[in-house]
Design a protein around this motif. Sequence first.
Motif, mmCIF file in Angstrom:
data_model
loop_
_atom_site.group_PDB
_atom_site.id
_atom_site.type_symbol
_atom_site.label_atom_id
_atom_site.label_comp_id
_atom_site.label_asym_id
_atom_site.label_seq_id
_atom_site.Cartn_x
_atom_site.Cartn_y
_atom_site.Cartn_z
ATOM 1 N N ARG A 1 156.216 102.558 58.554
ATOM 2 C CA ARG A 1 156.080 101.121 58.318
ATOM 3 C C ARG A 1 154.771 100.562 58.849
ATOM 4 N NH1 ARG A 1 158.541 99.883 54.345
ATOM 5 N NH2 ARG A 1 158.520 97.677 54.966
ATOM 6 N N ILE A 2 153.910 101.391 59.391
ATOM 7 C CA ILE A 2 152.636 100.912 59.933
ATOM 8 C C ILE A 2 151.727 100.434 58.795
ATOM 9 C CG2 ILE A 2 150.429 101.736 60.910
ATOM 10 C CD1 ILE A 2 151.995 103.301 62.944
ATOM 11 N N ALA A 3 151.061 99.308 59.045
ATOM 12 C CA ALA A 3 150.037 98.817 58.115
ATOM 13 C C ALA A 3 148.802 98.422 58.913
ATOM 14 C CB ALA A 3 150.548 97.622 57.316
ATOM 15 N N VAL A 4 147.654 98.904 58.479
ATOM 16 C CA VAL A 4 146.379 98.618 59.136
ATOM 17 C C VAL A 4 145.406 98.085 58.096
ATOM 18 C CG1 VAL A 4 144.395 99.615 60.359
ATOM 19 C CG2 VAL A 4 146.722 100.382 60.906
ATOM 20 N N GLY A 5 144.713 97.010 58.447
ATOM 21 C CA GLY A 5 143.612 96.500 57.643
ATOM 22 C C GLY A 5 142.303 96.730 58.378
ATOM 23 N N ALA A 6 141.207 96.707 57.654
ATOM 24 C CA ALA A 6 139.897 96.911 58.275
ATOM 25 C C ALA A 6 138.843 96.098 57.538
ATOM 26 C CB ALA A 6 139.514 98.395 58.270
ATOM 27 N N GLY A 7 137.828 95.684 58.280
ATOM 28 C CA GLY A 7 136.772 94.863 57.717
ATOM 29 C C GLY A 7 135.548 95.660 57.318
ATOM 30 N N THR A 8 134.544 94.945 56.884
ATOM 31 C CA THR A 8 133.252 95.542 56.563
ATOM 32 C C THR A 8 132.158 94.648 57.123
ATOM 33 O OG1 THR A 8 133.249 94.410 54.422
ATOM 34 C CG2 THR A 8 134.009 96.675 54.447
ATOM 35 N N ALA A 9 131.108 95.262 57.621
ATOM 36 C CA ALA A 9 129.996 94.515 58.210
ATOM 37 C C ALA A 9 129.081 93.913 57.156
ATOM 38 C CB ALA A 9 129.187 95.430 59.125
ATOM 39 N N GLY A 10 129.218 94.346 55.932
ATOM 40 C CA GLY A 10 128.404 93.839 54.827
ATOM 41 C C GLY A 10 128.761 94.601 53.573
ATOM 42 N N TYR A 11 128.470 94.005 52.428
ATOM 43 C CA TYR A 11 128.748 94.693 51.174
ATOM 44 C C TYR A 11 127.703 94.316 50.137
ATOM 45 C CZ TYR A 11 130.509 95.520 46.508
ATOM 46 O OH TYR A 11 130.601 95.906 45.202
ATOM 47 N N TYR A 12 127.165 95.349 49.503
ATOM 48 C CA TYR A 12 126.364 95.143 48.296
ATOM 49 C C TYR A 12 126.309 96.457 47.536
ATOM 50 C CZ TYR A 12 122.847 93.904 44.903
ATOM 51 O OH TYR A 12 122.198 93.651 43.714
ATOM 52 N N ALA A 13 126.803 96.456 46.328
ATOM 53 C CA ALA A 13 126.769 97.642 45.484
ATOM 54 C C ALA A 13 125.934 97.367 44.246
ATOM 55 C CB ALA A 13 128.182 98.062 45.077
ATOM 56 N N ALA A 14 125.190 98.385 43.844
ATOM 57 C CA ALA A 14 124.407 98.341 42.614
ATOM 58 C C ALA A 14 124.545 99.698 41.930
ATOM 59 C CB ALA A 14 122.946 98.015 42.912
ATOM 60 N N ARG A 15 124.026 99.793 40.733
ATOM 61 C CA ARG A 15 124.208 101.035 39.977
ATOM 62 C C ARG A 15 123.611 102.245 40.676
ATOM 63 N NH1 ARG A 15 128.527 100.830 36.900
ATOM 64 N NH2 ARG A 15 128.642 98.858 35.755
ATOM 65 N N THR A 16 122.514 102.032 41.411
ATOM 66 C CA THR A 16 121.896 103.127 42.156
ATOM 67 C C THR A 16 121.754 102.722 43.611
ATOM 68 O OG1 THR A 16 119.600 102.414 41.851
ATOM 69 C CG2 THR A 16 120.575 103.776 40.107
ATOM 70 N N SER A 17 121.712 103.712 44.492
ATOM 71 C CA SER A 17 121.541 103.423 45.919
ATOM 72 C C SER A 17 120.182 102.796 46.188
ATOM 73 C CB SER A 17 121.702 104.708 46.731
ATOM 74 O OG SER A 17 120.737 105.674 46.343
ATOM 75 N N GLN A 18 119.164 103.224 45.450
ATOM 76 C CA GLN A 18 117.825 102.667 45.653
ATOM 77 C C GLN A 18 117.792 101.176 45.350
ATOM 78 O OE1 GLN A 18 118.555 105.363 43.885
ATOM 79 N NE2 GLN A 18 117.412 107.116 44.741
ATOM 80 N N GLU A 19 118.466 100.793 44.278
ATOM 81 C CA GLU A 19 118.522 99.381 43.909
ATOM 82 C C GLU A 19 119.279 98.573 44.957
ATOM 83 O OE1 GLU A 19 120.331 96.574 40.285
ATOM 84 O OE2 GLU A 19 120.344 98.767 40.124
ATOM 85 N N ALA A 20 120.376 99.125 45.459
ATOM 86 C CA ALA A 20 121.179 98.420 46.459
ATOM 87 C C ALA A 20 120.396 98.228 47.750
ATOM 88 C CB ALA A 20 122.474 99.188 46.726
ATOM 89 N N ILE A 21 119.742 99.274 48.219
ATOM 90 C CA ILE A 21 118.977 99.192 49.465
ATOM 91 C C ILE A 21 117.833 98.197 49.326
ATOM 92 C CG2 ILE A 21 117.431 100.478 50.988
ATOM 93 C CD1 ILE A 21 120.300 101.114 51.510
ATOM 94 N N ALA A 22 117.138 98.237 48.210
ATOM 95 C CA ALA A 22 115.998 97.337 48.007
ATOM 96 C C ALA A 22 116.448 95.878 48.005
ATOM 97 C CB ALA A 22 115.296 97.686 46.698
ATOM 98 N N ALA A 23 117.588 95.588 47.391
ATOM 99 C CA ALA A 23 118.074 94.211 47.323
ATOM 100 C C ALA A 23 118.572 93.725 48.677
ATOM 101 C CB ALA A 23 119.185 94.103 46.280
ATOM 102 N N TYR A 24 119.167 94.625 49.449
ATOM 103 C CA TYR A 24 119.769 94.204 50.723
ATOM 104 C C TYR A 24 118.767 94.155 51.868
ATOM 105 C CZ TYR A 24 123.727 93.301 53.764
ATOM 106 O OH TYR A 24 124.623 92.699 54.614
ATOM 107 N N ARG A 25 117.618 94.827 51.735
ATOM 108 C CA ARG A 25 116.674 94.917 52.848
ATOM 109 C C ARG A 25 116.225 93.552 53.361
ATOM 110 N NH1 ARG A 25 114.368 99.071 55.037
ATOM 111 N NH2 ARG A 25 114.854 100.437 53.255
ATOM 112 N N PRO A 26 115.799 92.605 52.503
ATOM 113 C CA PRO A 26 115.385 91.306 53.048
ATOM 114 C C PRO A 26 116.517 90.568 53.755
ATOM 115 C CG PRO A 26 115.432 91.258 50.639
ATOM 116 C CD PRO A 26 115.566 92.679 51.046
#
Length: 380
Positions: A228-253
Amino acid sequence: MKFLAITLIVHAPHPVTGVQKPTNERFREVIDNALLAEELGFDGFGVGERHERPFISSSPPVVLSHVAALTSRIRLFTAVTTLSLLDPVRAYEDYATLDHLSGGRLELIIGKGNGAAQRELFHVTSEDQWDRNTESYEVFRRIWRQDKVTAATRFRPELKDAEVWPRPLQQPVRVWHGSATSKESVDLAARYGDPLFSANVTNAIDPYAELIRYYRERWEYYGHDPARIAVGAGTAGYYAARTSQEAIAAYRPVFEGYLAFQKRLGVEPVFPTLEDFVERSSALIGSPQQVIEKVHRYHEQFGHTVLHLHADAGGLTDAQHRDSLELFQSDIAPVLRRDIPDPPFSWDPVLAEHEYGSSDATVEGAAKSIPASAALAAEH
């Protein structure tokens, strides 16, 4: 797996442009994000509670009532309700009313809260904050379950055959316990057989995983079924794009803006580079496949079945934010819903007696120790 979008309603200059929106526009943005979360298929929308800068989330029942009037499906969370600062009777009145207005869509995440300024505002000390949180929760949960309550309390006037209205819709509302750094909140959740929500957004995974392991140990100690245990968890940030390079470039600033903000505050960053932040924090930044793989890695440590993302753009453009959330729902969420189970309870309103029962007898009978600090006396 279930997914929430959560906002603490930070009201601060934009991390990239430095422009700060007027207060009414910031609230309008929160409502728009709630509507977007329902439109895209998120399972819940959460509003935090803080009583100090740079937050304007001092009244979650009011904000969530407005969200309730404009939505029909999404469940409404507090993230978190700071019961250590609140009168549990007044808190019950607010949230029972909200629960009726929302048709039983309310869920609470409670916690003692952080911040010296809000402690000073409510004349709460760091020494008594945990005791206040425990007492307030125990009174709150009994009011939700009992028509009349007697309680010899320390931190508010005693109750004698008190009736509190309106009587609840959900029987009872589900209460999660927010956990960041302390075993007290973990033990309180385990004692009453309540779900846990890990606020794993500041540090790397290790201390949060340790607290969740402790929660599971205490859960079994108090005699509850591990299934019966239930655990939730958060995230420190989220941004997804089609490629990792695109995601990193957008999130860097965005990340660099937050680093500059921390530097102005004199705070030493836990993650000094974006690459370190992506690798070691709970942030989900990258391609859909990278996000899926990281959630699975965290699931191995946490065993969580609920995940929250930030409801706010947080420095991204509105278009980037929406595109990223749409990508989450189209490419990421379906895989995680398939691979990771839902919590072990219905996501529908709790309108009849379920596993908690209609009184405290079962839960309190399973508890092997109740702190004397609460000093609660019940008449049944």
